[in-house]
Design an enzyme around this catalytic site. Structure first.
Site, PDB file in Angstrom:
ATOM      1  N   HIS A 292       6.038   1.361   1.764  1.00 31.29           N
ATOM      2  CA  HIS A 292       6.513   0.026   2.082  1.00 31.29           C
ATOM      3  C   HIS A 292       7.851   0.097   2.813  1.00 31.29           C
ATOM      4  CE1 HIS A 292       4.093  -0.094  -1.606  1.00 31.29           C
ATOM      5  NE2 HIS A 292       3.709  -1.302  -1.261  1.00 31.29           N
TER       6      HIS A 292
ATOM      7  N   ASN B 115      -0.288 -12.623 -10.299  1.00 32.98           N
ATOM      8  CA  ASN B 115       0.635 -13.521 -10.999  1.00 32.98           C
ATOM      9  C   ASN B 115       0.834 -14.776 -10.158  1.00 32.98           C
ATOM     10  OD1 ASN B 115       2.306 -11.193  -9.497  1.00 32.98           O
ATOM     11  ND2 ASN B 115       3.399 -13.126  -9.282  1.00 32.98           N
TER      12      ASN B 115
ATOM     13  N   HIS C 127       6.697  -5.871 -12.212  1.00 34.42           N
ATOM     14  CA  HIS C 127       5.664  -5.008 -11.633  1.00 34.42           C
ATOM     15  C   HIS C 127       4.631  -4.617 -12.679  1.00 34.42           C
ATOM     16  CE1 HIS C 127       4.008  -2.476  -8.521  1.00 34.42           C
ATOM     17  NE2 HIS C 127       4.002  -1.439  -9.338  1.00 34.42           N
TER      18      HIS C 127
ATOM     19  N   ALA D 254      -1.957  -6.333  -4.026  1.00 36.24           N
ATOM     20  CA  ALA D 254      -1.647  -7.196  -5.156  1.00 36.24           C
ATOM     21  C   ALA D 254      -0.655  -8.234  -4.652  1.00 36.24           C
ATOM     22  CB  ALA D 254      -1.034  -6.385  -6.289  1.00 36.24           C
TER      23      ALA D 254
ATOM     24  N   MET E  72       4.327  -7.807  -0.295  1.00 37.13           N
ATOM     25  CA  MET E  72       5.279  -6.968   0.427  1.00 37.13           C
ATOM     26  C   MET E  72       4.584  -5.894   1.255  1.00 37.13           C
ATOM     27  SD  MET E  72       7.852  -6.445  -2.822  1.00 37.13           S
ATOM     28  CE  MET E  72       8.227  -7.840  -3.905  1.00 37.13           C
ATOM     29  N   SER E  73       3.358  -6.172   1.694  1.00 35.47           N
ATOM     30  CA  SER E  73       2.606  -5.145   2.431  1.00 35.47           C
ATOM     31  C   SER E  73       1.650  -5.819   3.406  1.00 35.47           C
ATOM     32  CB  SER E  73       1.818  -4.261   1.447  1.00 35.47           C
ATOM     33  OG  SER E  73       0.799  -5.015   0.804  1.00 35.47           O
TER      34      SER E  73
ATOM     35  N   SER F  80      -1.431  -1.809  -5.015  1.00 31.86           N
ATOM     36  CA  SER F  80      -0.923  -1.615  -6.378  1.00 31.86           C
ATOM     37  C   SER F  80      -1.996  -1.839  -7.434  1.00 31.86           C
ATOM     38  CB  SER F  80       0.232  -2.583  -6.651  1.00 31.86           C
ATOM     39  OG  SER F  80       1.346  -2.300  -5.850  1.00 31.86           O
TER      40      SER F  80
ATOM     41  N   TYR G  77      10.395  -1.612   2.062  1.00 31.57           N
ATOM     42  CA  TYR G  77      11.497  -1.697   1.102  1.00 31.57           C
ATOM     43  C   TYR G  77      11.877  -0.343   0.491  1.00 31.57           C
ATOM     44  CZ  TYR G  77       7.878  -1.871  -2.586  1.00 31.57           C
ATOM     45  OH  TYR G  77       6.807  -1.600  -3.420  1.00 31.57           O
ATOM     46  N   GLU G  78      11.008   0.657   0.661  1.00 31.88           N
ATOM     47  CA  GLU G  78      11.359   2.000   0.193  1.00 31.88           C
ATOM     48  C   GLU G  78      12.288   2.717   1.169  1.00 31.88           C
ATOM     49  OE1 GLU G  78       7.934   4.240  -1.757  1.00 31.88           O
ATOM     50  OE2 GLU G  78       6.847   2.693  -0.645  1.00 31.88           O
TER      51      GLU G  78
ATOM     52  N   HIS H 258       0.784   3.603  -7.090  1.00 35.34           N
ATOM     53  CA  HIS H 258       0.369   4.136  -5.793  1.00 35.34           C
ATOM     54  C   HIS H 258       0.289   5.655  -5.922  1.00 35.34           C
ATOM     55  CE1 HIS H 258       0.892   0.430  -3.291  1.00 35.34           C
ATOM     56  NE2 HIS H 258       1.634   0.102  -4.333  1.00 35.34           N
TER      57      HIS H 258
END
Length: 280
Positions: free
Chosen positions: A87, A239, A251, A117, A215-216, A34, A89-90, A65
């Protein structure tokens, strides 16, 4: 004729499509997370192939992306880069999440530089820090090696003792020091998402030894090690994780921070690739 019902068959069909655009055999494969995809724009003699033009290649819909495979040169060395990734989650199956990574290795790459990220949950982690991933926690509940093993891709039970190559890690630290900044080090926890973690979950992750969370990455690293590639992992801490900072997470903050540290990040990657080209 390949069997498109197998992973090898799907990869070979995708490679045939890619070879319509480039015949380059890369030495290094890069996965750019990201807000970090701009590094691919710095490659020399580059060819850009949108994911949608490659059979079986899943396309990300996440902001930050771009969804391109970029083949070019860095430090005089042939490389291939994914501008963005998909990902779990998609809604993609786990074999699709690692498909782009496997395709780049199928092109001939032997080294993987994987970036993301991440939220910082280790002591002293600040937004804008770059962190060398020394190990990971796969907390996604998935593994890309579940199912029938295809020996052409790798062994049934790959060793993950050194998932992240220590020599590449040493090269990254030397590069950072030469650039006048320190590279943090730590364990990356990969979760399913797409929600950010609760403060209680962040405290759990800290107790498990995590310094950054995202998440990756973890599934791609498993696939890379399965195929015998050496791996360097870098997190951009965008963050502080929930409960460590009192600010709500978004995001937009992720992409804004990644943009802010772009110059340092690009300098780090350029130095690492120069070291690899020189035999590192």
């Amino acid at each position: 004729m390949t069997d498109a019902n197998t992973q090898v068959g799907r990869l070979d069909e995708a490679l045939a499509d890619l070879r319509q655009h480039t015949k380059v055999t890369p030495k290094v494969a890069l996965v750019l997370g990201s807000g970090l995809g701009s590094f691919a724009d710095t490659l020399a003699a580059k060819t850009v192939v949108p994911f949608g033009e490659i059979r079986h290649m899943p396309v990300s819909k996440v902001v930050g992306h771009a969804g391109n495979l970029v083949v070019g040169e860095a430090a005089g060395m042939p490389v291939v880069a994914m501008q963005g990734r998909v990902h779990l989650y998609e809604g993609h199956p786990v074999v699709d999440v690692v498909f782009g990574l496997r395709l780049m290795l199928r092109m001939g790459a032997e080294v993987v530089v994987i970036t993301n990220a991440a939220g910082g949950c280790g002591d002293g982690m600040e937004a804008g820090d770059l962190m060398l991933i020394t190990d990971h926690l796969n907390l996604t509940g998935q593994n890309p090696l579940i199912g029938l093993n295809e020996p052409e891709l790798g062994v049934r039970f790959p060793d993950m003792t050194q998932a992240y190559d220590p020599e590449l890690g040493a090269l990254a630290k030397q590069t950072a020091a030469a650039g006048g900044f320190s590279l943090r080090e730590g364990v990356y926890a990969g979760l399913l998402g797409p929600t950010y973690e609760t403060p209680a979950e962040v405290q759990m992750l800290r107790g498990l030894g995590a310094h950054a969370v995202g998440m990756s990455t973890v599934l791609e690293v498993i696939a890379a090690r399965h195929m015998g590639a050496r791996v360097l992992g870098i997190s951009c801490i965008t963050n502080k994780a929930a409960g460590i900072s009192d600010q709500p997470l978004s995001h937009d903050e992720v992409t804004e921070t990644a943009t802010r540290v772009r110059g340092q990040f690009i300098g780090l990657l350029e130095g690492v690739l120069s070291g690899i080209a020189a035999g590192g």
